[in-house]
Design an enzyme around this catalytic site. Structure first.
Site, PDB file in Angstrom:
ATOM      1  CD  GLU A   1       0.887   0.634   2.520  1.00 39.86           C
ATOM      2  OE1 GLU A   1       0.131   0.545   1.528  1.00 39.86           O
ATOM      3  OE2 GLU A   1       1.352  -0.362   3.132  1.00 39.86           O
TER       4      GLU A   1
ATOM      5  CD  GLU B   1       3.770  -4.272   6.049  1.00 45.99           C
ATOM      6  OE1 GLU B   1       2.731  -4.707   5.530  1.00 45.99           O
ATOM      7  OE2 GLU B   1       4.776  -3.914   5.390  1.00 45.99           O
TER       8      GLU B   1
END
Length: 481
Positions: free
Chosen positions: A137, A142
């Site tokens: 991933e 974020e």
């Protein structure tokens, strides 16, 4: 889509070419690019809460997901819906766009509030190395809670709960929710670099990441195609739950998403002429995933083009050859076919042990079928493998593709493409005239596949030949014998 090249100094002068983008200029989400994922994760094989104990229910309603004023809007709301107390949206490009290597960026204004978790990230579409996070991933951006820091992270290693991660938080003392910032990752076979407004904030290399499913592959799991995702989660293990101070609705605004890859250019500035010889080591400029794919992390040979990953050594026949060819590797060559017709491909190969197999593609069409590289008794003991093929005129990209399995081993020195007969030169006498029609009708010609469709001697071939003979340049009277 912007047809521009990105050449800013922040990208080390390497030419990047825009290959995919969504500028969100319309009034609805572009269904050819994105799919909305709805629910709590159970529809996608995850525990409720999307595997992170998140609190929202993702919808595709306009209240949560919309496009207007040149931007994508993802809005998290505090409302009762389908058994959840919050709603939001999550979209992805899986099955519509995937990328292997390049620069992936978006201009985003993120929300700020306790329990809010906006993200711009990537997942593998096929997950060839197993369940999360063995197949990887890439979190481009974020943020959680107060929008005062950005997280840049990869997840890798073994399937959960034995997974590993590597990341960094970037907190320069600014409010990332007050204005848009450009979040980007530059992804190469052995390096990932994260940027915020072209400020480098994190770097990780293949010496750090791994997948337990492929212990002998140092580039796994980040050597396969990934797709893009955008979402705003509410609550979950990372941010914790929202509190009463959060002023819902909370909105993430995305001005654009753009994907660049290195521009592909001929090695010597001009395409290789066909008929002619292509030296194996003169593959195009453009870098990994664009001009070549080399699957080992070391540069064996380290000759001729030592800053690139393709393995090159000096050849006993002069010049250089490509060697250490591994499973799945390929190289590409820009070329120009002078005339449509019948050709012969001669490929110079050598193998001390095992041999191998390969094919030649022209503009992504396999024109040779599988060719065998035999054992020759030495890495510099050369032999020529040949195959007939037909080619249309014009620009083409020649791709040499190694089809060998894990034990196949051979070297490639050059590819020579010789013209046997132009389309319509049925008797291969280097001219197209009435004699070709006679030989076609008598079925005595060597090359009756005039339209180059692979089926010789058809009515369509005859029609194509007659049309060629009617061309003005062929109407001049023939010289007396």
């Amino acid at each position: 889509m912007l047809g521009v090249l990105l050449t800013a100094a922040a990208h080390a002068g390497t030419p990047w070419e825009l290959v995919w983008a969504d500028e969100f200029d319309g009034t609805t989400l572009d269904a050819s690019r994105w799919t909305a994922q709805t629910g709590t994760g159970t529809l996608f094989g995850l525990p409720a809460g999307w595997g992170n104990n998140e609190l929202q229910y993702y919808t595709n309603r306009s209240q949560n997901l919309s496009v207007s004023d040149g931007a994508l809007h993802i809005v998290a709301r505090a409302e009762a819906f389908a058994g959840s107390n919050y709603t939001s949206a999550r979209i992805r490009t899986a099955g519509k766009f995937e990328v292997l290597y390049g620069r992936i960026e978006a201009r985003i204004t993120i929300p700020s509030g306790t329990g809010i978790w906006p993200a711009f990230w990537m997942l593998p579409t096929a997950s060839p190395y197993g369940s999360w996070a063995a197949s990887g991933e890439i979190d481009i951006m974020e943020s959680t809670n107060a929008a005062d820091r950005i997280y840049a992270t990869i997840h890798h290693g073994a399937p959960w709960p034995n997974n590993a991660s590597n990341g960094n938080s970037y907190a320069p003392g600014v409010d990332f929710g007050a204005s848009p910032f450009v979040y980007a990752v530059e992804w190469e076979p052995d390096t990932l670099r994260w940027y915020v407004n072209d400020q480098l904030i994190h770097t990780v290399t293949s010496a750090t990441w791994f997948s337990t499913a492929a212990p002998s592959n140092p580039r796994a799991p980040f050597d396969v195609q990934f797709h893009l995702l955008l979402n705003v989660a509410v609550g979950g293990n990372f941010p914790g739950p929202p509190n009463g101070a959060v002023g819902f609705p909370m909105e993430m605004t995305v001005d654009y998403v753009r994907v660049y890859q290195r521009q592909q250019l001929p090695f010597d500035s001009a395409p290789s002429p066909i008929p002619g010889r292509i030296e194996a080591e003169d593959y195009d400029q453009g870098g990994p995933g664009v001009a070549y794919l080399d699957t080992d992390s070391s540069n064996n040979g380290a000759q001729y083009r030592p800053t690139e990953a393709v393995d090159i050594e000096a050849s006993s026949e002069g010049g250089f050859n490509i060697g250490w060819i591994r499973q799945g590797e390929w190289t590409e060559y820009s070329a120009q076919v002078a005339a449509a017709g019948h050709y012969r491909a001669d490929c110079r190969v050598a193998s001390q042990t095992n041999g191998g197999s390969f094919r030649l593609e022209f503009n992504a069409v396999n024109r040779t079928g599988t060719l065998l590289a035999p054992v020759t008794g030495g890495w510099q003991q050369w032999t020529t493998v040949s195959a007939p093929l037909v080619l249309p005129a014009g620009p083409t990209t020649v791709r040499f593709v190694n089809e060998s399995g894990p034990t196949g081993e051979f070297n490639l020195n050059w590819i020579d493409l010789a013209l046997l007969a132009r389309a319509g030169d049925v008797n291969a006498d280097q001219s197209i005239d009435i004699d070709d029609l006679y030989d076609f009708e008598r079925a005595t010609g060597q090359f009756p596949d005039v339209d180059l469709d692979g089926i010789p001697g058809t009515a369509a071939d005859e029609a194509a030949l007659r049309a060629t003979l009617r061309q003005p340049e062929l109407q001049a009277p023939r010289a007396a014998p």
